[in-house]
Design an enzyme around this catalytic site. Structure first.
Site, mmCIF file in Angstrom:
data_model
loop_
_atom_site.group_PDB
_atom_site.id
_atom_site.type_symbol
_atom_site.label_atom_id
_atom_site.label_comp_id
_atom_site.label_asym_id
_atom_site.label_seq_id
_atom_site.Cartn_x
_atom_site.Cartn_y
_atom_site.Cartn_z
ATOM 1 N N LYS A 9 0.815 -1.202 0.000
ATOM 2 C CA LYS A 9 0.000 0.000 0.000
ATOM 3 C C LYS A 9 0.866 1.277 0.000
ATOM 4 C CE LYS A 9 -3.659 -2.264 2.694
ATOM 5 N NZ LYS A 9 -4.677 -2.030 3.727
ATOM 6 N N TYR A 49 -12.520 -2.421 -2.755
ATOM 7 C CA TYR A 49 -13.064 -2.431 -1.395
ATOM 8 C C TYR A 49 -14.592 -2.366 -1.398
ATOM 9 C CZ TYR A 49 -8.328 -1.875 0.505
ATOM 10 O OH TYR A 49 -7.014 -2.075 0.869
ATOM 11 N N ASN A 112 -1.781 -0.120 7.294
ATOM 12 C CA ASN A 112 -1.262 -1.419 7.724
ATOM 13 C C ASN A 112 -0.382 -2.070 6.658
ATOM 14 O OD1 ASN A 112 -3.237 -2.133 5.947
ATOM 15 N ND2 ASN A 112 -4.506 -3.255 7.407
ATOM 16 N N HIS A 115 -1.976 -5.332 1.797
ATOM 17 C CA HIS A 115 -3.275 -6.009 1.707
ATOM 18 C C HIS A 115 -3.047 -7.404 1.150
ATOM 19 C CE1 HIS A 115 -7.408 -6.936 0.569
ATOM 20 N NE2 HIS A 115 -6.882 -7.396 -0.557
ATOM 21 N N GLU A 126 -9.930 -10.166 -6.825
ATOM 22 C CA GLU A 126 -8.932 -9.094 -6.734
ATOM 23 C C GLU A 126 -7.865 -9.229 -7.828
ATOM 24 O OE1 GLU A 126 -7.747 -9.477 -2.637
ATOM 25 O OE2 GLU A 126 -9.671 -8.711 -1.912
HETATM 26 P P1 CMP Z 1 -7.079 -4.412 4.124
HETATM 27 O O1 CMP Z 1 -6.531 -5.740 4.490
HETATM 28 O O2 CMP Z 1 -6.552 -3.771 2.879
HETATM 29 O O3 CMP Z 1 -8.675 -4.506 4.000
HETATM 30 C C1 CMP Z 1 -9.521 -3.407 4.209
HETATM 31 C C2 CMP Z 1 -8.786 -2.214 4.742
HETATM 32 O O4 CMP Z 1 -9.606 -1.251 5.354
HETATM 33 C C3 CMP Z 1 -7.860 -2.683 5.863
HETATM 34 O O5 CMP Z 1 -6.814 -3.408 5.344
HETATM 35 C C4 CMP Z 1 -7.515 -1.366 6.514
HETATM 36 O O6 CMP Z 1 -6.530 -0.649 5.784
HETATM 37 C C5 CMP Z 1 -8.837 -0.648 6.382
HETATM 38 N N1 CMP Z 1 -9.638 -0.746 7.605
HETATM 39 C C6 CMP Z 1 -10.260 -1.812 8.115
HETATM 40 N N2 CMP Z 1 -10.941 -1.500 9.221
HETATM 41 C C7 CMP Z 1 -10.732 -0.179 9.412
HETATM 42 C C8 CMP Z 1 -11.191 0.740 10.376
HETATM 43 N N3 CMP Z 1 -11.993 0.362 11.355
HETATM 44 N N4 CMP Z 1 -10.784 2.018 10.264
HETATM 45 C C9 CMP Z 1 -10.002 2.409 9.235
HETATM 46 N N5 CMP Z 1 -9.532 1.569 8.272
HETATM 47 C C10 CMP Z 1 -9.900 0.293 8.375
#
Ligand code: CMP
Length: 153
Positions: A9, A49, A112, A115, A126
């Site tokens: 990311k 998403y 984070n 993904h 995806e």
């Molecule tokens: P990812 O594994 O890419 O899948 C969905 C993404 O949404 C997740 O990682 C985070 O980056 C984001 N995400 C999930 N939950 C939250 C939350 N409660 N607040 C903000 N971002 C979130």
């Protein structure tokens, strides 16, 4: 062999962590079968998403995922969907266990770093968003026989 979609990311690219995190997947013996650098558009973000579009955090997520380039990959390997998710750790870097990628490098729920698909259905969906079938390279690394015994793959 199972395939999974992995996206490094914007925070990972901006922080210069791509090489170090990619190395962890290479060290594990996962087979890289596709890779490209791109900028996620708001349209692609909504497609990727789709399950989160109606959630309160989605506007921030879209702003984040479109803010800088990403690197999209496909890895192949036995049980690779679970293996990659285990290597990433919990969604929030604050909760992810030490030793996992997020546990070692992230202190955020949104930022984070990486993904990865959570099921075979998500992986197929995806991969289809980011890659054409001809962009997936079916190849046999010379050293594959030193990562798994015959019959394990
Ligand atoms: P990812 O594994 O890419 O899948 C969905 C993404 O949404 C997740 O990682 C985070 O980056 C984001 N995400 C999930 N939950 C939250 C939350 N409660 N607040 C903000 N971002 C979130």
């Amino acid at each position: 062999m199972e395939r999974t979609f992995v996206m490094f990311k914007p925070d990972c690219i901006e922080r210069g962590l791509l090489g170090r995190i990619l190395s962890r997947f290479e060290d594990k013996g996962l087979r890289l079968v596709a890779m490209k650098m791109l900028r996620v558009t708001p349209e692609v973000a909504k497609q990727h998403y789709a399950e989160h579009v109606a959630k309160p955090f989605y506007p921030g997520l879209e702003e984040f995922i479109t803010a800088a380039p990403v690197v999209a990959c496909v890895f192949a390997g036995p049980e690779v969907i679970r293996v990659v998710r285990d290597m990433l750790g919990a969604t929030s870097g604050l909760k992810a266990a030490p030793g996992t990628i997020r546990g070692d490098h992230s202190s955020s729920r949104q930022m984070n770093l990486v993904h990865a698909s959570d099921s075979p259905e998500s992986a197929a969906r995806e991969i289809g968003i980011y890659f054409k079938p001809a962009e997936l390279l079916d190849w046999d690394p010379t050293l594959a026989c030193w990562f798994q015994a015959p019959g394990e793959a």
